[in-house]
Scaffold this motif. Structure first.
Motif, PDB file in Angstrom:
ATOM      1  N   TYR A   6      35.671  26.067  55.404  1.00 53.03           N
ATOM      2  CA  TYR A   6      36.461  25.481  54.326  1.00 53.03           C
ATOM      3  C   TYR A   6      37.302  26.531  53.601  1.00 53.03           C
ATOM      4  N   ALA A   7      36.803  27.765  53.542  1.00 49.74           N
ATOM      5  CA  ALA A   7      37.603  28.848  52.962  1.00 49.74           C
ATOM      6  C   ALA A   7      38.830  29.116  53.835  1.00 49.74           C
ATOM      7  N   TYR A   8      38.634  29.120  55.141  1.00 49.06           N
ATOM      8  CA  TYR A   8      39.742  29.351  56.073  1.00 49.06           C
ATOM      9  C   TYR A   8      40.770  28.224  55.969  1.00 49.06           C
ATOM     10  N   ALA A   9      40.281  26.973  55.871  1.00 55.68           N
ATOM     11  CA  ALA A   9      41.179  25.828  55.746  1.00 55.68           C
ATOM     12  C   ALA A   9      41.976  25.896  54.441  1.00 55.68           C
ATOM     13  N   ARG A  43      39.307  31.375  42.300  1.00 61.04           N
ATOM     14  CA  ARG A  43      38.461  30.233  42.668  1.00 61.04           C
ATOM     15  C   ARG A  43      37.261  30.670  43.503  1.00 61.04           C
ATOM     16  N   TYR A  44      37.410  31.763  44.237  1.00 65.77           N
ATOM     17  CA  TYR A  44      36.329  32.234  45.109  1.00 65.77           C
ATOM     18  C   TYR A  44      35.457  33.309  44.462  1.00 65.77           C
ATOM     19  N   LYS A  45      35.648  33.536  43.166  1.00 64.17           N
ATOM     20  CA  LYS A  45      34.915  34.604  42.480  1.00 64.17           C
ATOM     21  C   LYS A  45      33.409  34.519  42.700  1.00 64.17           C
ATOM     22  N   TYR A  46      32.811  33.399  42.371  1.00 64.72           N
ATOM     23  CA  TYR A  46      31.352  33.313  42.416  1.00 64.72           C
ATOM     24  C   TYR A  46      30.818  33.122  43.830  1.00 64.72           C
ATOM     25  N   GLN A  47      31.584  32.489  44.709  1.00 67.15           N
ATOM     26  CA  GLN A  47      31.160  32.416  46.103  1.00 67.15           C
ATOM     27  C   GLN A  47      31.126  33.809  46.720  1.00 67.15           C
ATOM     28  N   LEU A  48      32.134  34.595  46.411  1.00 65.48           N
ATOM     29  CA  LEU A  48      32.189  35.966  46.909  1.00 65.48           C
ATOM     30  C   LEU A  48      31.080  36.816  46.301  1.00 65.48           C
ATOM     31  N   MET A  49      30.804  36.617  45.027  1.00 63.48           N
ATOM     32  CA  MET A  49      29.733  37.349  44.362  1.00 63.48           C
ATOM     33  C   MET A  49      28.378  37.049  45.006  1.00 63.48           C
ATOM     34  N   ALA A  50      28.175  35.806  45.436  1.00 64.15           N
ATOM     35  CA  ALA A  50      26.918  35.426  46.065  1.00 64.15           C
ATOM     36  C   ALA A  50      26.742  36.077  47.429  1.00 64.15           C
ATOM     37  N   TYR A  56      37.278  26.923  33.760  1.00 69.41           N
ATOM     38  CA  TYR A  56      37.162  27.990  34.763  1.00 69.41           C
ATOM     39  C   TYR A  56      36.073  27.657  35.781  1.00 69.41           C
ATOM     40  N   VAL A  57      34.935  27.187  35.301  1.00 70.15           N
ATOM     41  CA  VAL A  57      33.842  26.816  36.201  1.00 70.15           C
ATOM     42  C   VAL A  57      34.258  25.643  37.088  1.00 70.15           C
ATOM     43  N   ALA A  58      35.022  24.722  36.535  1.00 63.49           N
ATOM     44  CA  ALA A  58      35.453  23.553  37.294  1.00 63.49           C
ATOM     45  C   ALA A  58      36.275  23.938  38.527  1.00 63.49           C
ATOM     46  N   LEU A  59      36.929  25.079  38.482  1.00 65.60           N
ATOM     47  CA  LEU A  59      37.750  25.541  39.607  1.00 65.60           C
ATOM     48  C   LEU A  59      36.956  26.303  40.657  1.00 65.60           C
ATOM     49  N   GLN A  60      35.720  26.671  40.342  1.00 53.90           N
ATOM     50  CA  GLN A  60      34.959  27.540  41.220  1.00 53.90           C
ATOM     51  C   GLN A  60      34.506  26.846  42.504  1.00 53.90           C
ATOM     52  N   VAL A  61      34.891  27.407  43.638  1.00 51.58           N
ATOM     53  CA  VAL A  61      34.482  26.887  44.942  1.00 51.58           C
ATOM     54  C   VAL A  61      32.958  26.881  45.076  1.00 51.58           C
ATOM     55  N   TYR A  62      32.306  27.849  44.468  1.00 49.40           N
ATOM     56  CA  TYR A  62      30.847  27.969  44.576  1.00 49.40           C
ATOM     57  C   TYR A  62      30.143  26.683  44.178  1.00 49.40           C
TER      58      TYR A  62
END
Length: 320
Positions: free
Chosen positions: A169-172, A193-200, A300-306
């Protein structure tokens, strides 16, 4: 995350995994995951390189021999049958054709399609330790190095399955960004938008990529973008751990510290601790977090992909 049929990401897939009878013996290796749960959310593009290069059905089996880094694909019975070049050329061709896919699921252990640990044999018939990669898969992946790829067998692991679908989904999302036009603002917003997914997945790369975009200045996004995305996809390959997920959950709790009651905070922290200890799956504290953010929205949280990196009905976070 709702996905309309027109927005379905495309996945390349070994044709035998879709139940197509293209195996050497005229059979298939149908994957229940591919033909079942994933079918509603992805459009599959099946391919069988061995049939495509003319080996036929049924056919003599092939195996890998020689240098594990650059093996040869030869006939098991008639070693003079060498289809290495044909498989490699077909892999390069398909990588050039399938530019609209967002991931690829390969058949494991296949001398043409296997991604890792495919048996490679010495001259005396003994296999090398560790094995190698299928000829077609190797050529394809060299042409599309950032594309999320995985073997069907490894997708039985809940953590690997969730990680792979997250990357797809990140690639898409990146493909949509490129279609809409790459700008410095778009690149910065994508990263945000990918901040917290990347942090994880990789906190070190999370910091490094933030610095990279922070110092972008007036650089051409057409040059920075591909470099950024390659590093992002490489970072997302790392499966998040209970510890790293817990770290992200605690960061997200920070957005609620001024709005939750003491009792709500205690309940939330209790579930996060239970997740960290392996008592409950990730979906449990995450569901409560989402509940609180519905009552106390944060833009801000609403935009997070995580918060929802893939369609919720897939239930990928119920087992990690």
């Amino acid at each position: 995350m709702s996905v309309s049929p027109s927005e379905k990401p495309k996945l390349g897939v070994s044709a035998c995994l879709m139940g197509v009878e293209v195996r050497y013996n005229g059979g298939h290796k149908q994957s229940d995951l591919c033909t079942g749960a994933l079918r509603e959310y992805f459009d599959f593009v099946p391919a069988c390189p061995e049939v495509a290069i003319g080996l036929g059905i049924p056919r003599e089996t092939i195996r890998l021999v020689g240098d594990p880094e650059r093996p040869q694909a030869v006939g098991n019975v008639h070693p003079e049958l060498n289809v290495t070049r044909q498989l490699a050329e077909y892999g390069e061709h398909m990588a050039g054709e399938m530019t609209d896919i967002s991931g690829y699921i390969f058949m494991q252990k296949s001398p043409s399609c296997g991604l890792e640990r495919v048996k490679v044999y010495r001259d005396n018939g003994a296999p090398f330790d560790g094995g190698g990669r299928g000829i077609y898969a190797q050529a394809f992946c060299e042409r599309q190095p950032d594309l999320p790829v995985e073997e069907d067998g490894r997708l039985n692991d809940p953590a690997l399955r969730e990680n792979f679908i997250t990357r797809v989904y990140a690639y898409a999302a990146w493909q949509r960004l490129l279609r809409d036009g790459l700008s410095r603002r778009a690149l910065t917003e994508f990263h945000s938008r990918y901040k917290y997914q990347l942090m994880a997945c990789d906190v070190t790369q999370y910091k490094a990529l933030g610095k990279m975009l922070g110092s972008m200045g007036r650089s051409d996004p057409e040059e920075v973008g591909p470099q950024y995305f390659s590093l992002l996809m490489n970072a997302l390959k790392k499966c998040a751990t209970r510890g790293s997920h817990t770290n992200v959950l605690q960061h997200l709790c920070g957005y609620l510290k001024q709005t939750l009651s003491a009792g709500d905070k205690q309940e939330l922290q209790g579930l996060i601790n239970q997740y960290h200890q392996g008592i409950v799956p990730l979906i449990v504290p995450l569901t409560l977090l989402k509940h609180h953010f519905r009552h106390h929205p944060d833009p801000y949280v609403a935009l997070q992909v995580y918060m929802q990196p893939h369609p919720e009905p897939l239930s990928l976070r119920n087992a990690i």
